[in-house]
Design an enzyme around this catalytic site. Structure first.
Site, PDB file in Angstrom:
ATOM      1  N   GLU A 429      -8.580   6.806  -3.943  1.00 17.66           N
ATOM      2  CA  GLU A 429      -7.131   6.899  -3.753  1.00 17.66           C
ATOM      3  C   GLU A 429      -6.465   7.188  -5.094  1.00 17.66           C
ATOM      4  O   GLU A 429      -6.678   6.466  -6.061  1.00 17.66           O
ATOM      5  CB  GLU A 429      -6.626   5.567  -3.179  1.00 17.66           C
ATOM      6  CG  GLU A 429      -5.125   5.446  -3.117  1.00 17.66           C
ATOM      7  CD  GLU A 429      -4.654   3.999  -2.889  1.00 17.66           C
ATOM      8  OE1 GLU A 429      -5.498   3.086  -2.794  1.00 17.66           O
ATOM      9  OE2 GLU A 429      -3.432   3.814  -2.815  1.00 17.66           O
ATOM     10  N   ASP A 502      -6.941   0.800  -3.343  1.00 19.17           N
ATOM     11  CA  ASP A 502      -6.411  -0.415  -3.950  1.00 19.17           C
ATOM     12  C   ASP A 502      -6.463  -1.585  -2.978  1.00 19.17           C
ATOM     13  O   ASP A 502      -6.411  -1.408  -1.773  1.00 19.17           O
ATOM     14  CB  ASP A 502      -4.945  -0.198  -4.357  1.00 19.17           C
ATOM     15  CG  ASP A 502      -4.855   0.624  -5.630  1.00 19.17           C
ATOM     16  OD1 ASP A 502      -5.847   0.631  -6.387  1.00 19.17           O
ATOM     17  OD2 ASP A 502      -3.811   1.260  -5.843  1.00 19.17           O
ATOM     18  N   ASP A 504      -4.350  -3.512  -1.900  1.00 16.64           N
ATOM     19  CA  ASP A 504      -3.004  -3.898  -1.468  1.00 16.64           C
ATOM     20  C   ASP A 504      -2.716  -3.272  -0.100  1.00 16.64           C
ATOM     21  O   ASP A 504      -3.590  -2.626   0.492  1.00 16.64           O
ATOM     22  CB  ASP A 504      -1.958  -3.478  -2.503  1.00 16.64           C
ATOM     23  CG  ASP A 504      -1.964  -1.965  -2.731  1.00 16.64           C
ATOM     24  OD1 ASP A 504      -2.617  -1.243  -1.951  1.00 16.64           O
ATOM     25  OD2 ASP A 504      -1.320  -1.511  -3.688  1.00 16.64           O
ATOM     26  N   ASP A 506      -0.856  -0.744   0.844  1.00 19.11           N
ATOM     27  CA  ASP A 506      -0.973   0.712   0.918  1.00 19.11           C
ATOM     28  C   ASP A 506      -2.426   1.159   0.931  1.00 19.11           C
ATOM     29  O   ASP A 506      -2.806   2.061   1.668  1.00 19.11           O
ATOM     30  CB  ASP A 506      -0.230   1.373  -0.257  1.00 19.11           C
ATOM     31  CG  ASP A 506       1.272   1.416   0.010  1.00 19.11           C
ATOM     32  OD1 ASP A 506       1.656   1.313   1.199  1.00 19.11           O
ATOM     33  OD2 ASP A 506       2.041   1.539  -0.958  1.00 19.11           O
TER      34      ASP A 506
END
Ligand code: 28F
Length: 637
Positions: A429, A502, A504, A506
């Protein structure tokens, strides 16, 4: 009776021991595998016996308990086992059921009995693979007891005393020398029990996990059977159903029985789950073939009869299955299974039964419900037209050389190794993390493909748009197998395909979008275990020269405690924040990294999870991702 000079008694005992010894020697032959899956199989075998008793009409409730001490208890309120001695084995019948290996059984290649049939097919197998098993039998006003260790009688059969109860209670402790793990997963058991409750209408199954602090008893009972199963799968699609009522058809021929429940929704997905004798036939077989050809024929006939088609339009099988959720369940004597996994039904007479039953009854249903027929037909026709359009789009892109496996995407930093099984593709990403990954990777076997932005929401897009999308084509090209009908696993370019996003929300979303894509268009890659998720650390804890990476808050607390004093705790916000040494060490070095292999244990659970995620409303979706990130991706180390 236990006269040691009695030759037939001696012989039968030798047979018993040899039988169970064979199970202990080659457990895989009897339960498929000694992995967690095999462990859970033990539970299914015992529960199956209770379900048999319920299907005979003798039992109304089955209770499954996961105990604190690592054992599982299964209880039914059926007739209990006949309390006398076995006519030929010269032992108590209860002992015989748990010590004599039945010929056949699901993995032994033989038949599989149904309602009112032979009980206890798997009981002796479970006993052989348990370090201890305790059986309580309630029958004829008495309670009886017997216990085994490693398949051998440990406490002789005895009468405990009078009772009003009837039924059987089996408690077993799996042998840790046999299984890779002996920890039962409630979720796995739950899914199975719910599935069995759907497949056996009216049977009531309770699940209790004694290991939990707040023990809650779950009850699975569905009077609607497989109709309820379809409603359950479509529950999140309520707004987009093509018809309110689930269509249900059943029929029998000789001793075989078939039933089908089906309902269309407005997505492009197909969910057909087929079962033979309550066993999920993952690879389909004759029942599925009969089902597919019947619905194709009935809808084509209907379209022709009422002149709904333009020109000489003709619906293909995939057109009439777009948006279809169906459960197909057959029960038969002497089921024959094909294929490696024994998950493909081979009995040819079942194809005829299912096909002729549907040809006849589905036609009648459509005649009686013309509005339903029209909705389904319209959907199939637009699927057919989209398929033709996709074909043209694909031919166009192919002519342009876009999807040819010889052209690799420009952003791919490939590796040197050519042997697929040694290579890894990291899909990263963000461009910045992608750049760092390119700097630190071992280019001998690690390839990097940076992904920019979010990929298309594939559930909402038709195949022609997916092929043409700028985010997806590089992925297809790098992997090499092609997609959908043209998928060819022999062209796979990497042994491990690793999603690195990541830690998180997103990142979780991107991961889910990618998994949706693989799930829909390259499912065999997930099934063959090629898809992984990298697990980046959340914290770096250091003190002087010592440093550790923590993947959870608990782990962080522990390291802080272990290192003591004034430690330095660094929280990673994203992959992009790590320098190349850190990224290599924490996420890419095969010696140190943590990868999770993505599995699809239960395709329909994944399907409904994906559907929630891909719905139109953003907020519930975000919330769902946060709450269920683990569940959605079905991560397995
Ligand atoms: C917790 C697991 O295994 N339940 C069972 C029965 C009932 C009968 C039975 C079982 C008799 C001679 C084979 C009773 N009455 N739960 C279970 N419930 N086995 S296992 O019979 C076994 C046969 O050899 C039963 C009349 N017929 C059958």
């Amino acid at each position: 009776m236990n006269d040691p000079n009695n030759q037939s008694y001696e012989d039968s005992q030798i047979q018993v021991l040899e039988g169970l010894e064979a199970v202990r020697k080659r457990p895989g032959m009897y339960i498929g595998t000694t992995s967690a899956q095999g462990l859970h199989h033990l539970v299914y075998e015992i529960v199956d016996n209770s379900i048999d008793e319920a299907l005979g009409g003798y039992c109304s409730k089955i209770i499954v308990k996961i105990n604190k001490d690592g054992s599982v208890t299964v209880e039914d309120d059926g007739r209990g086992v006949p309390s006398g001695r076995h006519p030929t084995m010269d032992r108590p019948t209860l002992e015989v059921i748990f010590t004599v290996l039945h010929a056949g059984g699901k993995f032994g290649g033989g038949g599989y009995q149904i309602a009112g049939g032979l009980h206890g097919v798997g009981a002796s197998v479970v006993n052989a693979l348990s370090k201890r098993m305790e059986v309580k039998n309630f029958r004829d006003g008495n309670e009886y007891y017997i216990a085994f260790e490693y398949g051998k009688v440990f406490e002789e059969f005895r009468v405990v005393g009078p009772t009003e109860k009837h039924g059987l209670i089996v408690r077993f402790y799996p042998d840790e020398n046999v299984f890779e793990t002996v920890e039962f997963d409630k979720e796995v058991i739950r899914l199975r029990l719910r599935e069995q409750a759907f497949l056996n209408a009216g049977v009531c199954i309770n699940l209790i996990d004694e290991r939990e602090e707040s023990k809650t008893e779950e009850v699975f009972v569905y009077e609607g059977g497989i109709k309820s199963f379809v409603e359950y799968i479509n529950r999140k699609k309520a707004a987009g159903l093509l018809h309110d009522e689930v269509i249900y058809v059943s029929g029998s021929r000789g001793t075989s029985f078939a039933e089908v429940a089906m309902q269309y929704n407005d997505t492009y997905n197909e969910t057909i789950l087929s079962f033979a004798n309550n066993m999920h036939t993952v690879d389909g077989g004759t029942h599925e073939t009969g089902f597919k050809s019947a619905i194709t024929k009935v809808l084509n006939d209907y379209g022709k009869k009422y002149a709904i088609f333009k020109n000489d339009e003709k619906l293909a099988g995939e057109d009439v299955r777009e948006g279809l959720t169906a459960i197909l369940s057959v029960k038969l004597e002497d089921a024959q299974f094909e294929s490696q996994t024994k998950a493909k039904l081979g009995n040819s007479e079942i194809r005829t039964l299912v096909e002729s039953m549907l040809n006849e009854k589905l036609e009648i249903y459509f005649e009686e419900n013309p509005a339903v027929a029209r909705n389904i037909l319209d959907k199939a026709i637009s699927a057919s037209r989209a398929r033709e359009a996709a074909k043209r789009a694909r031919e166009l892109t192919r002519r342009k050389g876009l999807l040819e496996s010889s052209t690799l995407p420009s952003k791919l930093a490939d590796c040197n190794e050519r042997r697929m099984e040694y290579t890894e593709l990291y899909m990263v990403e963000g461009d910045s993390a992608g750049g760092t990954a390119k700097d630190c990777r071992d280019s001998q076997f690690q390839a990097i493909l940076p992904l920019r932005g979010k990929i298309l929401n594939v559930e909402k897009s038709r195949i022609d748009r997916i092929y043409a999308s700028v985010q997806i084509t590089p992925i297809i090209l790098a992997i090499g197998t092609g997609v959908g009908a043209e998928f060819d696993i022999s062209k796979l370019r990497y042994g491990k395909i690793i999603i690195m996003a990541d830690a998180d929300v997103d990142g979780e979303h991107i991961k889910t979008l990618l998994l949706t894509f693989f799930f829909r268009h390259m499912r065999p890659l997930i099934e063959a275990g090629h898809i992984y998720a990298a697990l980046p650390p959340l914290y770096r804890i250091s003190k002087g020269k010592q440093e550790r990476y923590a993947f959870s808050d608990e782990e962080k607390e522990r390291y802080v405690f272990e290192l003591g004093g004034n430690v330095n705790v660094e929280r990673y916000k994203g992959l992009g924040e790590m320098d190349k040494e850190q990224l290599w060490e924490t996420t890419m070095d095969p010696e140190k990294r943590v990868l999770k292999r993505i599995t699809i244990n239960d395709a329909f659970e994944a399907d409904s999870a994906f559907t929630v995620l891909m719905g139109d409303k953003v907020e519930p979706r975000r919330q769902f991702i946060e709450e269920n990130a683990k569940y959605v991706t079905d991560l397995d180390i």
